[in-house]
Design a protein around this motif. Structure first.
Motif, PDB file in Angstrom:
ATOM      1  N   UNK A   1       2.465  11.425   1.611  1.00 28.77           N
ATOM      2  CA  UNK A   1       1.258  11.099   0.830  1.00 28.77           C
ATOM      3  C   UNK A   1       1.161   9.601   0.528  1.00 28.77           C
ATOM      4  N   UNK A   2       1.934   8.801   1.253  1.00 25.20           N
ATOM      5  CA  UNK A   2       1.851   7.348   1.031  1.00 25.20           C
ATOM      6  C   UNK A   2       0.552   6.784   1.594  1.00 25.20           C
ATOM      7  N   UNK A   3       0.056   5.774   0.916  1.00 26.82           N
ATOM      8  CA  UNK A   3      -1.222   5.165   1.295  1.00 26.82           C
ATOM      9  C   UNK A   3      -1.053   4.287   2.530  1.00 26.82           C
TER      10      UNK A   3
ATOM     11  N   UNK B   1       0.814  -1.223   0.000  1.00 26.29           N
ATOM     12  CA  UNK B   1       0.000   0.000   0.000  1.00 26.29           C
ATOM     13  C   UNK B   1       0.841   1.263   0.000  1.00 26.29           C
ATOM     14  N   UNK B   2       2.018   1.249   0.647  1.00 25.72           N
ATOM     15  CA  UNK B   2       2.831   2.449   0.767  1.00 25.72           C
ATOM     16  C   UNK B   2       3.388   2.900  -0.583  1.00 25.72           C
ATOM     17  N   UNK B   3       3.273   2.068  -1.613  1.00 23.69           N
ATOM     18  CA  UNK B   3       3.744   2.449  -2.943  1.00 23.69           C
ATOM     19  C   UNK B   3       2.734   3.310  -3.698  1.00 23.69           C
TER      20      UNK B   3
ATOM     21  N   UNK C   1     -11.944   7.481  -6.400  1.00 24.67           N
ATOM     22  CA  UNK C   1     -10.753   7.647  -7.233  1.00 24.67           C
ATOM     23  C   UNK C   1      -9.545   6.907  -6.666  1.00 24.67           C
ATOM     24  N   UNK C   2      -9.668   6.330  -5.495  1.00 25.81           N
ATOM     25  CA  UNK C   2      -8.523   5.784  -4.776  1.00 25.81           C
ATOM     26  C   UNK C   2      -7.832   4.673  -5.569  1.00 25.81           C
ATOM     27  N   UNK C   3      -6.551   4.869  -5.842  1.00 20.58           N
ATOM     28  CA  UNK C   3      -5.807   3.949  -6.708  1.00 20.58           C
ATOM     29  C   UNK C   3      -5.620   2.577  -6.077  1.00 20.58           C
ATOM     30  N   UNK C   4      -5.377   2.534  -4.783  1.00 20.92           N
ATOM     31  CA  UNK C   4      -5.202   1.239  -4.120  1.00 20.92           C
ATOM     32  C   UNK C   4      -6.496   0.430  -4.212  1.00 20.92           C
ATOM     33  N   UNK C   5      -7.617   1.083  -3.981  1.00 22.65           N
ATOM     34  CA  UNK C   5      -8.907   0.400  -4.043  1.00 22.65           C
ATOM     35  C   UNK C   5      -9.222  -0.047  -5.468  1.00 22.65           C
TER      36      UNK C   5
END
Length: 783
Positions: free
Chosen positions: A381-383, A324-326, A396-400
């Protein structure tokens, strides 16, 4: 029609870069309405001889400028060209200040708004590695016919300005408005260009999701089809490929072992097309596949090189999974945007992220340029992996979005670190899928990292208040002393940490049976046994563990046992001599036990320069960062340009630069031994500076010592041999690729243990022992 502002794009060549320099050439290009409407150039007499390095850089000679007009003679002409214009330059501070000072020396005041294209390029081309005019010209296809000729540089900068204007015009109004809000931090009046484009903005493409100040690409939906045939040769024919005997044997073995419930270990040589073989075989059986590779660089290579081929030819969707931190957290970034007063570089970072978000499909932070970007900015700003429906940017969340794409993907690509981190808590992800661990020999170090506990000592010790009691101060002194000793008194450290309330240190030391050590001011602990990888895999998940170098012992299959497997099969497809690769061992290289680090770096520098004359790209692998840095310094002193990864995350960027230049020299350490394939070069040279033995107090060696009678001969030597073979394979990815490997460590030619290594390596490689001055000519004949 709205008339746009007029820009005078200026470049000056000067006698030096100092504040006393004099102009020797002026180039001016006028831009209006997005077009170049006029160019101007003149030499200028500085009334002094030019230094040789200025002539070498610019091509301008003393005789040339001696015949040129004085600045006073062309001053009115230049002033007329600049009148009513915005002054633009690439590094405007230098050009404007020099021109302003020169006008002032002749009694004329120069006052123009100033715009810097370097700062604008950093914002609106947020993924580039370099922002020098030469680099931008190559990447953006700018016309730069003669670098360091004033009008040529000015023309390229003018084209850059026009591209920047077009880029701004393509942005949605909410994004450019937010960029303008942060643009007051830019040098001089650079904001003018942004403000002008904001006033001119018209309708834009409706391919963006706009929420508040942020716009992102609409999520793409691609239906997975999986049209892969059960017939392996039929699939290869569709790709215009012929099945090679070893590849066919490997594919047959994968098909055969697919029916086994036990884990399947397969050793197969490099260069036979293993990836195509296992993917086509498993997909042809209708399986969903999870592929784990050692590094993020190899993940990216799979996504760039293989994913489009499988999508275009078979309708198969690939998706990449990272920790996730990526990924960027849009919620954290939105909060960051509230302030506009965080300093120029931080504000530029915010603006470039706003632009990047309109372009990225993945939201992976590795895509962003690191130029003048602090890691602190990215960390902010890491997830975190948490997304709530009530969040403003949840949709819009990229991880999701990545997690959603995983559900419809036939092939999921992850790296070993992610696999080790998530296999236990994402059991459902692995259900009804086949797990392929590619280059499985890399699991050891990854699992060890996942197994360790650690704490930065500085972060803990600063928690003790400065006005602490005398007792506490004495305890801190005691703790600091104990942590600095080579032989740690674990019980004493545990007691002191508990008394001081330093819970993070106490947590690291909670298990009295663990190995404990201090490395780079970090306290670490690790259980005395290995992490049981076999127990981590869901029971119903069929697993293949594949690599070119898995066999460590002639007596038994040690590798599976070290990973905790008891129920497994182990197959070997024997290697054949690689005719497209030769390995040269320098039998007269220095004695590494007596030579100093600096002297060895100078030796390496000389040898690298020797091989550079062959004119092929060169990869140099080091076993220590110190040796790499010293060698880089020695090469730079000799005016030899090199590529090297400054930070752990730079490997992918450095590899891309290397691929772009046909005669580049890349210096690499750990990441490049383990997880970077050099498959773009038709011919290249690999230099190995030292045999890759682990240091005796390496934690893995200490663990293996518990398992083997002679840890050095039974583990260290086989492991170093495997790492060498693996390095050879890094530069031998295609059967039509030729590579020469040079080993600058004569221990391989003489030590007792070397016989064991040479015997193993000779099975798949042509080993040639020769003196260093003969190796260069032998390579020239071979390549």
């Amino acid at each position: 029609m709205t008339v746009m502002m007029k820009y005078a794009v200026v470049d000056l060549e000067a006698t030096s870069a100092s504040h006393t320099s004099k102009i020797i050439q002026i180039g001016i290009v006028i831009v209006q309405d997005g077009q170049i409407i006029k160019t101007y150039q003149t030499d200028v007499n500085p009334h002094e001889a030019l230094d040789s390095h200025i002539t070498a850089l610019t091509g301008i000679t003393t005789a040339q400028v001696a015949a040129a007009p004085d600045f006073e003679q062309i001053m009115s002409e230049v002033a007329e060209l600049l009148a009513g214009c915005i002054f633009v330059a690439h590094n405007v501070k230098f050009d404007y200040n020099l021109l302003m000072r020169t006008f002032a020396e002749h009694g004329v005041k120069l006052e123009l708004p100033r715009v810097d294209t370097i700062e604008l390029a950093r914002i609106f081309f947020p993924t580039l590695n370099k922002y020098g005019l030469g680099s931008l010209s190559r990447v953006l296809d700018l016309v730069l016919e003669r670098a360091h000729e004033a009008v040529s540089d000015a023309y390229a900068t003018a084209e850059l300005l026009i591209k920047l204007q077009k880029k701004m015009a393509e942005l949605p109004k909410n994004v450019l408005t937010e960029i303008a809000r942060h643009a007051d931090s830019l040098i001089y009046e650079t904001k003018i260009v942004i403000s002008e484009q904001l006033a001119l903005l018209g309708p834009i493409k409706d391919d963006l999701v706009k929420v508040d100040q942020i716009a992102t690409l609409k999520p793409y939906v691609s239906k997975n089809k999986n049209l892969v045939s059960e017939q392996f040769k039929e699939n290869l024919a569709l790709l215009d490929l012929d099945a090679r005997p070893k590849q066919q044997a490997f594919a047959d073995l994968v098909s055969q072992r697919l029916g086994d419930t036990s884990a399947s270990f397969i050793e197969a040589p490099t260069g036979i097309g293993k990836t195509y073989a296992y993917l086509l075989t498993l997909l042809g059986q209708g399986k969903k596949v999870i592929v784990s590779v050692p590094t993020k660089v190899l993940q990216e290579q799979m996504m760039q090189d293989l994913a489009p081929i499988f999508k275009d030819n078979f309708g198969v969707n690939f998706v990449k999974l990272l920790g996730t931190q990526n990924y960027i957290s849009l919620e954290k970034f939105r909060q960051l945007l509230e302030s506009c007063q965080d300093g120029k570089n931080y504000e530029i970072f915010k603006m470039k992220v706003l632009v990047w978000l309109t372009e990225t499909k993945t939201g992976e932070l590795d895509e962003l340029s690191l130029t003048m970007t602090s890691p602190y900015y990215l960390d902010g700003i890491r997830h975190s992996g948490q997304v709530y429906n009530g969040q403003l940017h949840a949709e819009q969340d990229f991880w999701q979005l990545t997690q959603q794409r995983v559900k419809d993907a036939q092939v999921i690509v992850m790296n070993h670190a992610y696999l080790a981190e998530r296999i236990m808590d994402q059991t459902e992800l692995f259900e009804d899928k086949v797990l392929v661990v590619d280059e499985a020999q890399q699991l050891f170090s990854v699992l060890e990292q996942a197994h360790q506990k650690s704490v930065k000592l500085v972060d803990e010790l600063v928690k003790v208040e400065t006005h602490a009691s005398h007792l506490h101060k004495r305890l801190v002194e005691s703790l600091t002393y104990q942590l600095s000793r080579r032989q740690l008194d674990i019980e004493k450290i545990r007691i002191d940490a508990k008394e001081l309330g330093l819970s993070a240190i106490s947590d690291v030391l909670v298990n009295p049976d663990d190995f404990v050590w201090v490395q780079n001011h970090v306290l670490k602990s690790s259980p005395k046994d290995f992490l049981n990888f076999a127990a981590m895999i869901p029971k119903e998940t069929k697993t293949f563990l594949i690599g070119a170098t898995l066999v460590m012992s002639k007596k038994r299959a040690v590798f599976p046992e070290l990973l905790g497997f008891t129920d497994y099969t182990f197959d070997v497809i024997p290697a054949e001599k690689q005719d497209n690769q030769k390995v040269f061992v320098a039998s007269d290289s220095p004695d590494l036990t007596t030579i100093s680090a600096q002297a060895y770096a100078e030796y390496l520098s000389q040898e690298i320069q020797r091989f550079k004359k062959i004119g092929k790209p060169i990869v140099v692998l080091f076993t220590s960062h110190e040796s790499l840095s010293l060698t880089a310094q020695a090469l730079e002193l000799a005016d030899i340009a090199v590529l090297k990864a400054e930070n752990p995350g730079d490997a992918s960027r450095v590899k891309k630069k290397f691929d772009e230049h046909p005669d580049a020299i890349l210096l690499g350490s750990k990441k490049f031994w383990e997880g970077v394939d050099f498959d773009k070069q038709s011919e290249l040279i690999l230099i190995i500076t030292r045999l890759p033995f682990s240091v005796p107090d390496d934690i893995l060696i200490r663990k293996y010592a518990k398992r083997f009678k002679n840890a050095f001969y039974d583990f260290s030597v086989p492991l170093a041999t495997l790492q060498l073979a693996q390095a050879f394979g890094r530069v031998n990815r295609r059967h039509d690729q030729k590579s020469a490997v040079v080993i600058l460590d004569k221990r391989l030619a003489g030590k007792t243990y070397a016989k064991q290594m040479v015997k193993k390596l000779s099975k798949g490689n042509h080993l040639i022992f020769s003196k260093i001055d003969q190796i260069s000519s032998q390579i020239q004949k071979f390549l």
